[in-house]
Every structure is written in C-alpha cells, then in structure tokens.
Design an enzyme around this catalytic site. Structure first.
Site, PDB file in Angstrom:
ATOM      1  N   GLU A 272      -8.767 -52.787-100.037  1.00 10.41           N
ATOM      2  CA  GLU A 272      -7.263 -52.530 -99.766  1.00 10.41           C
ATOM      3  C   GLU A 272      -6.608 -53.940-100.448  1.00 10.41           C
ATOM      4  OE1 GLU A 272      -5.844 -53.171 -95.899  1.00 10.41           O
ATOM      5  OE2 GLU A 272      -4.666 -51.220 -95.920  1.00 10.41           O
TER       6      GLU A 272
ATOM      7  N   GLY B 256      -3.385 -53.733 -87.623  1.00 10.71           N
ATOM      8  CA  GLY B 256      -3.564 -54.981 -88.599  1.00 10.71           C
ATOM      9  C   GLY B 256      -4.898 -54.643 -89.362  1.00 10.71           C
ATOM     10  N   SER B 257      -5.295 -55.941 -89.585  1.00 11.29           N
ATOM     11  CA  SER B 257      -6.513 -55.784 -90.584  1.00 11.29           C
ATOM     12  C   SER B 257      -7.722 -55.049 -89.999  1.00 11.29           C
ATOM     13  CB  SER B 257      -6.786 -57.018 -91.399  1.00 11.29           C
ATOM     14  OG  SER B 257      -7.224 -57.898 -90.398  1.00 11.29           O
ATOM     15  N   THR B 258      -8.800 -54.571 -90.748  1.00 10.30           N
ATOM     16  CA  THR B 258      -9.913 -54.048 -90.159  1.00 10.30           C
ATOM     17  C   THR B 258     -10.695 -55.213 -89.741  1.00 10.30           C
ATOM     18  OG1 THR B 258      -9.745 -52.225 -91.662  1.00 10.30           O
ATOM     19  CG2 THR B 258     -12.125 -52.901 -90.783  1.00 10.30           C
TER      20      THR B 258
ATOM     21  N   GLU C 182      -5.181 -49.524 -85.092  1.00 10.80           N
ATOM     22  CA  GLU C 182      -4.547 -49.037 -86.382  1.00 10.80           C
ATOM     23  C   GLU C 182      -4.854 -50.014 -87.529  1.00 10.80           C
ATOM     24  OE1 GLU C 182      -3.301 -45.980 -86.670  1.00 10.80           O
ATOM     25  OE2 GLU C 182      -2.380 -45.439 -84.887  1.00 10.80           O
TER      26      GLU C 182
ATOM     27  N   GLY D  62      -9.525 -56.219 -86.259  1.00 12.94           N
ATOM     28  CA  GLY D  62      -9.602 -55.183 -85.359  1.00 12.94           C
ATOM     29  C   GLY D  62     -11.136 -54.945 -85.058  1.00 12.94           C
TER      30      GLY D  62
ATOM     31  N   LYS E 120       3.175 -59.499 -79.343  1.00  8.96           N
ATOM     32  CA  LYS E 120       2.960 -60.566 -80.081  1.00  8.96           C
ATOM     33  C   LYS E 120       3.311 -60.019 -81.694  1.00  8.96           C
ATOM     34  CE  LYS E 120      -0.023 -62.655 -82.691  1.00  8.96           C
ATOM     35  NZ  LYS E 120       0.889 -62.949 -83.745  1.00  8.96           N
TER      36      LYS E 120
ATOM     37  N   CYS F 277      -0.173 -49.639 -94.906  1.00  3.43           N
ATOM     38  CA  CYS F 277      -1.550 -49.187 -94.641  1.00  3.43           C
ATOM     39  C   CYS F 277      -1.967 -47.762 -95.191  1.00  3.43           C
ATOM     40  CB  CYS F 277      -1.835 -49.159 -93.328  1.00  3.43           C
ATOM     41  SG  CYS F 277      -0.586 -48.135 -92.184  1.00  3.43           S
TER      42      CYS F 277
HETATM   43  P1  NAD Z   1      -3.899 -59.340 -89.471  1.00  2.04           P
HETATM   44  O1  NAD Z   1      -5.187 -58.465 -89.022  1.00  2.04           O
HETATM   45  O2  NAD Z   1      -4.174 -60.611 -90.212  1.00  2.04           O
HETATM   46  O3  NAD Z   1      -2.880 -59.563 -88.572  1.00  2.04           O
HETATM   47  C1  NAD Z   1      -2.141 -58.494 -87.722  1.00  2.04           C
HETATM   48  C2  NAD Z   1      -1.934 -59.149 -86.401  1.00  2.04           C
HETATM   49  O4  NAD Z   1      -3.189 -59.612 -85.450  1.00  2.04           O
HETATM   50  C3  NAD Z   1      -0.877 -60.458 -86.470  1.00  2.04           C
HETATM   51  O5  NAD Z   1       0.053 -60.375 -85.465  1.00  2.04           O
HETATM   52  C4  NAD Z   1      -1.978 -61.537 -86.321  1.00  2.04           C
HETATM   53  O6  NAD Z   1      -1.366 -62.775 -85.653  1.00  2.04           O
HETATM   54  C5  NAD Z   1      -2.840 -61.041 -85.071  1.00  2.04           C
HETATM   55  N1  NAD Z   1      -4.106 -61.593 -85.082  1.00  2.04           N
HETATM   56  C6  NAD Z   1      -4.837 -62.421 -86.121  1.00  2.04           C
HETATM   57  N2  NAD Z   1      -6.110 -62.874 -85.584  1.00  2.04           N
HETATM   58  C7  NAD Z   1      -5.979 -62.410 -84.409  1.00  2.04           C
HETATM   59  C8  NAD Z   1      -7.081 -62.192 -83.276  1.00  2.04           C
HETATM   60  N3  NAD Z   1      -8.211 -63.159 -83.397  1.00  2.04           N
HETATM   61  N4  NAD Z   1      -6.812 -61.884 -82.121  1.00  2.04           N
HETATM   62  C9  NAD Z   1      -5.705 -61.166 -81.733  1.00  2.04           C
HETATM   63  N5  NAD Z   1      -4.636 -61.149 -82.762  1.00  2.04           N
HETATM   64  C10 NAD Z   1      -4.961 -61.516 -83.919  1.00  2.04           C
HETATM   65  O7  NAD Z   1      -3.430 -58.239 -90.460  1.00  2.04           O
HETATM   66  P2  NAD Z   1      -1.819 -58.367 -91.475  1.00  2.04           P
HETATM   67  O8  NAD Z   1      -2.297 -59.203 -92.642  1.00  2.04           O
HETATM   68  O9  NAD Z   1      -0.783 -58.998 -90.519  1.00  2.04           O
HETATM   69  O10 NAD Z   1      -1.427 -57.028 -91.814  1.00  2.04           O
HETATM   70  C11 NAD Z   1      -2.152 -56.332 -92.856  1.00  2.04           C
HETATM   71  C12 NAD Z   1      -2.988 -55.269 -92.343  1.00  2.04           C
HETATM   72  O11 NAD Z   1      -2.692 -54.452 -91.439  1.00  2.04           O
HETATM   73  C13 NAD Z   1      -3.563 -54.281 -93.560  1.00  2.04           C
HETATM   74  O12 NAD Z   1      -4.915 -54.407 -93.311  1.00  2.04           O
HETATM   75  C14 NAD Z   1      -2.964 -53.105 -93.038  1.00  2.04           C
HETATM   76  O13 NAD Z   1      -3.579 -51.758 -93.796  1.00  2.04           O
HETATM   77  C15 NAD Z   1      -2.909 -53.252 -91.771  1.00  2.04           C
HETATM   78  N6  NAD Z   1      -1.907 -52.061 -91.245  1.00  2.04           N
HETATM   79  C16 NAD Z   1      -2.294 -50.874 -90.645  1.00  2.04           C
HETATM   80  C17 NAD Z   1      -1.582 -49.847 -90.188  1.00  2.04           C
HETATM   81  C18 NAD Z   1      -1.870 -48.905 -89.532  1.00  2.04           C
HETATM   82  O14 NAD Z   1      -0.964 -48.099 -88.762  1.00  2.04           O
HETATM   83  N7  NAD Z   1      -3.138 -48.305 -89.666  1.00  2.04           N
HETATM   84  C19 NAD Z   1       0.062 -50.427 -90.199  1.00  2.04           C
HETATM   85  C20 NAD Z   1       0.332 -51.387 -90.932  1.00  2.04           C
HETATM   86  C21 NAD Z   1      -0.500 -52.262 -91.375  1.00  2.04           C
END
Ligand code: NAD
Length: 482
Positions: free
Chosen positions: A389, A236-238, A258, A241, A183, A292
């Site tokens: 962040e 994605g976001s903490t 991650e 996660g 996704k 990130c």
């Molecule tokens: P986000 O957590 O909002 O979204 C990430 C993904 O998760 C999207 O595809 C979103 O649709 C999905 N998502 C959202 N809610 C969900 C749920 N309840 N269940 C399952 N999936 C869900 O994050 P974002 O704003 O898209 O990305 C930015 C964040 O990602 C930042 O905090 C960044 O640090 C982190 N990031 C980390 C790494 C790493 O390797 N550590 C790399 C890139 C980005």
C-alpha cells in the site's frame, strides 16, 4: 446521495477561530496534557498551526474514567430518542459551521478545499444525521430484544479523513448508547479538537465525548490496554492493527479493525472508456491517494490498454497540483514528510523491478510536501508497487485477457478492502462482484461513500463493518462486533 444538498449553506460564515494551543478535552472541560506537546503543521507550507498537548497514560486513565461515569450516570439511562436529539443537533451545527471545518481540515491535512467543502464535511454531517435516526429505533429494528450498549468505546483514527473518521466512529457509538474516548492522529488533531465546540454547543453531557490527542505508542497504547474500555474501534495501518489484535487477544474487549488496502480497479474492453478514465483518476488521485480503499491497481483488458493509458495520461495532465486552499486545486499536499518519504521509497522500486514510470510534469511549491501524480505501466503482480500500500498518488497498471485472469490478479493481494469493475455487461459485473474478495465492489464508479452502506475489509484489511446497520450493531452487546 446528493452531497450538494448537504454542502454548506451559502450564508454560513467561515471565520476560522483557532487557538494557539489546545489541551485535552476530558469530562466536559479542557485540561492540561502530561505527555508533552507538539505543533500541528500545515503540510502545504510547513508552518505551525497550533501547539497540541499530548496525553500520557495517566490522562487516558482520567478520560476513560470520565467516559465510564458519563455512561453509568447519564448516557446509558437516557432514552434513544433523547440521544438522537443530541446527534441531530450535532449534525445541524456541523452543517452550519461546515465552511469553517472545511478550511481547518484543508489547512491541517493538506487536501484540496474542493474536497473538504464538497465531500468530507457534507459526509460528516450525513453520518451524524444517519445515526441520529438510528438512536430511537434500536429496540424495534430486529436486532434482538433490549440491545445494550457496550459501554466505553476507545476510538483511534488516522490522518487521511480526520473529521470523517471521527464521524464514522463517534456517531454510531453515541447512537447505540456508548460513551467515547477518541484519539486523533498525530498530524491532524485540529478538527477533532474543534468538534469539542460542537459538542458543547449541542449541550452534550460532560464525559460522553472525550478527545485526547497523543502519540500512538503512548496514548493509543494506553487506551487499547485500559481495563475500563469495552470496545476498541481502530482505523489505521495493518501493522498497528495487528499489534492491537494481539494486545486484546483473550480479553472480552470488542474490536473493529479498518486497515489498509490495495484496491483493484478493473476495466473491461466494453466499458464506457471516458467514464472509466474519470473514475480511475478519482479512484487514485482523490485525496492525494491517501485513501485506504483507493484504486491503486488498475487492471485493464489487454486490447484496450494502449488507448486507455493514453487517455488516462492526457486526463492526468490536466490535474492542478498545489495550494490546497485554492478552489481550483485537484491534488494537494502529502500529509507529512514521513508519508512523503514512504511514497518516494516504494515508488523508487518501480523501475528497477521492470515497470515504466510516467510522472505529471508540473511545478510544485518550494515549501511543503509534494508528490506529482505518477503512473507505472508494465507492472506485474509480484512487483513491490503492486503489492504494498503506497497511500499516495501512484497508480500501478496491469493487464489481463479474460475475466478469470482479472479475478486472479485482483485477488492476488494480502488486502481485501475495495475493488471497482467497469463493464456494460450486467452478467459479467455480477460474476466479478461475486468473485472479488473485497469488502466493497463499485460498479462503473469508484470511491463513493454513503452512511447507509457497510464498509470494511477482508484478509489483512481488517474485520468488522462501519456504516449502516452493521455500523451501529458493532456498538451493541447484542450485535457481534467481531
Ligand atoms: P497508523 O496505524 O500509523 O496510525 C493510525 C492511528 O493509530 C493513529 O492515531 C496512531 O497514533 C495510532 N497508533 C499508532 N500506534 C499505536 C499503538 N501502538 N497503539 C494504539 N494506537 C496506535 O496509520 P496512519 O499512517 O495514521 O494511517 C494510514 C493507514 O490507515 C493506511 O494503512 C490506511 O490504509 C489505513 N486506513 C484504513 C481505513 C479503513 O477504513 N480501512 C481508512 C483510513 C485509513
């Protein structure tokens, strides 16, 4: 690694063949989505690029079932060397069509074409080449006898490196023998949908890769909680996660997270100052700071602080902000209005909490989402801008006197993803690397990526590693994903 070697061949054609609308790719064919649709827009112009179908829980169910069928009947029965051939084919096709993907990524994400052309897409190909090489070696790599794939992998990725995050997830999963339901993020589904063409051109069997754009709370949630999924790999976001970890607590689903970061970039007084200035700029302004592992906290030794900050501001003054499709652009558009609001809101706490703000004076286009590169000095570890962040082109500068103080300040963060150290004293470099609680520590550089190196965090930056041997073992039953 010399990325130029992997850059698009000069003869490659860059005709962007986009459709007006995209559905979901399930079981080797395009199908209608049942969760509505939304336009993906160019963040540099706010103009729509294509209408994207959104998966609902029923669509996710079909995708997981297709992945399971492909796993049971085809992919798990194939030899590693055969799987490797598909991955090599995918890597070569991505190289051939690199320019097209670079343009599409730039249009959908807002990042400069120089970066997608020279960094993102070459790394995507490098990741597939790397894991293609693993596929036929897993039996002999000392990973235990008969390593088994986990089965169906659900993969959820963010918007900051859309196709690269796909490559980080899909390549090792397929090499290890898993099938995939991926996704993409809401605002950047385009290159994942274009990747379908690559899978088809490579002749990948139906159901091995399924691409299902959708909303996080709907499609993402359905994927995480689907009983047919054996592994969730999330970037994605903490906060999301944490939610996923709670959802999967007590289940036998393997999980890699991650998450976010607040990287410390530490400059000692014996560093090669001009190189450290360059590395600092790359550490925070690369990809508009939507990274990130960005070096968003600069820790400078007190006796070189003034000289360093002056040189830094002079260098940042030369950055060109604007049209991401212009090959001279250094800083492109912020990916979405929501992200722009977040960057503005956190940055607004800087001055009231005591920091001094410097912003690059430059014109930005009227339409689109823009944030001028910004540097805060006089920041303390308790300031919001030093703790949260921001995920944008905003640098917080702190000072230190001794190596121990640098370590204490760098480690004073809920995150533990990345750090950088600039010094010409080797013993100090080693002591710092040892003491920094970060998954990656760069030495006299920042933001360098290579498929052979494991990448991942400590603390609230998540757990599990992607890249290299660690990345492939995270998709094997024998391989400890946790
Ligand atoms: P986000 O957590 O909002 O979204 C990430 C993904 O998760 C999207 O595809 C979103 O649709 C999905 N998502 C959202 N809610 C969900 C749920 N309840 N269940 C399952 N999936 C869900 O994050 P974002 O704003 O898209 O990305 C930015 C964040 O990602 C930042 O905090 C960044 O640090 C982190 N990031 C980390 C790494 C790493 O390797 N550590 C790399 C890139 C980005």
């Amino acid at each position: 690694m010399n990325l130029r070697e992997l850059a698009p061949a000069p003869e490659s054609t860059a005709i962007l063949n986009l459709r007006d609308s995209y559905g979901l790719y399930i079981d080797g064919r395009w199908v209608d989505a049942h969760g509505g649709s939304m336009a993906t827009i160019s963040p540099a112009t706010e103009k729509p690029i294509a209408e994207i179908g959104l998966a609902n829980a029923g669509d996710i169910d079909l995708a997981v079932k297709a992945a399971r069928k492909a796993y049971d009947t085809v992919w798990s029965r194939m030899s590693g060397s055969e799987r490797g051939k598909y991955l090599f084919r995918i890597a070569r096709l991505l190289q051939e069509r690199a320019r097209e993907f670079a343009v599409a990524e730039t249009v959908d994400n807002g990042k400069p074409i120089r970066e997608t052309r020279d960094i993102d897409i070459p790394l995507v190909a490098a990741w597939f080449f790397h894991y293609a090489g693993w596929a036929d070696k897993l039996d002999f790599a000392g990973l235990g006898t008969n390593p088994r794939a986990l089965g169906v992998a659900g993969q959820i990725i963010p918007w900051n490196f859309p196709l690269l995050m796909l490559a980080w997830k899909v390549a090792p999963a397929l090499a290890a023998g898993n099938t995939v339901v991926l996704k993409p993020a809401e605002t950047t589904p385009l290159t994942a949908l274009m990747f379908v063409d690559i899978c088809e051109q490579a002749g990948l069997p139906a159901g091995v890769v399924n691409i299902v754009p959708g909303l996080g709370e709907v499609a993402g949630q359905a994927l995480v909680t689907h009983p047919g999924v054996n592994k969730i790999a999330f970037t994605g976001s903490t906060s999301v996660g944490r939610h996923i970890a709670r959802e999967l607590a007590g289940t036998d689903v393997a999980l890699t997270l991650e998450l976010g970061g607040k990287g410390a970039n530490i400059v000692f007084d014996d560093a090669a100052i001009d190189e450290a200035v360059e590395g600092t700029v790359n550490g925070i302004f690369f990809n508009q700071g939507h990274v990130c592992c960005a070096g968003s906290r600069l820790l400078v030794q007190e006796n070189v602080h003034d000289e360093f900050v002056e040189k830094l501001k002079r260098r940042v003054s030369t950055l060109r902000v604007g049209d991401p499709l212009d090959k001279n652009t250094d800083v492109g558009a912020i990916n979405s209005r929501e992200q722009l609001d977040r960057i503005e809101a956190i940055s607004a706490t800087g001055e009231p909490e005591g920091a001094s703000r410097w912003t690059l004076e430059c014109a930005v286009p009227k339409a689109g989402f823009w944030f001028r590169p910004t540097i805060f000095t006089g920041v303390s570890t308790s300031n919001t801008i030093a703790r949260e962040e921001i995920f944008g082109p905003v640098l917080s500068v702190l000072t230190f006197r001794t190596p121990q103080e640098a370590l204490d300040k760098a480690n004073n963060s809920p995150y533990g993803l990345s750090a950088g150290v600039w010094t010409q004293t080797a013993s100090r470099m080693l002591t710092m690397a040892d003491g920094l609680r970060a998954g990656v520590v760069w030495s006299n550089t920042f933001n360098q990526f290579d498929p052979t190196s494991p990448f991942g965090g400590y603390k609230e930056s998540g757990f599990g590693r992607e890249g290299g041997r660690h990345g492939v073992t995270a998709y094997l039953a024998a391989g400890g994903a946790r």
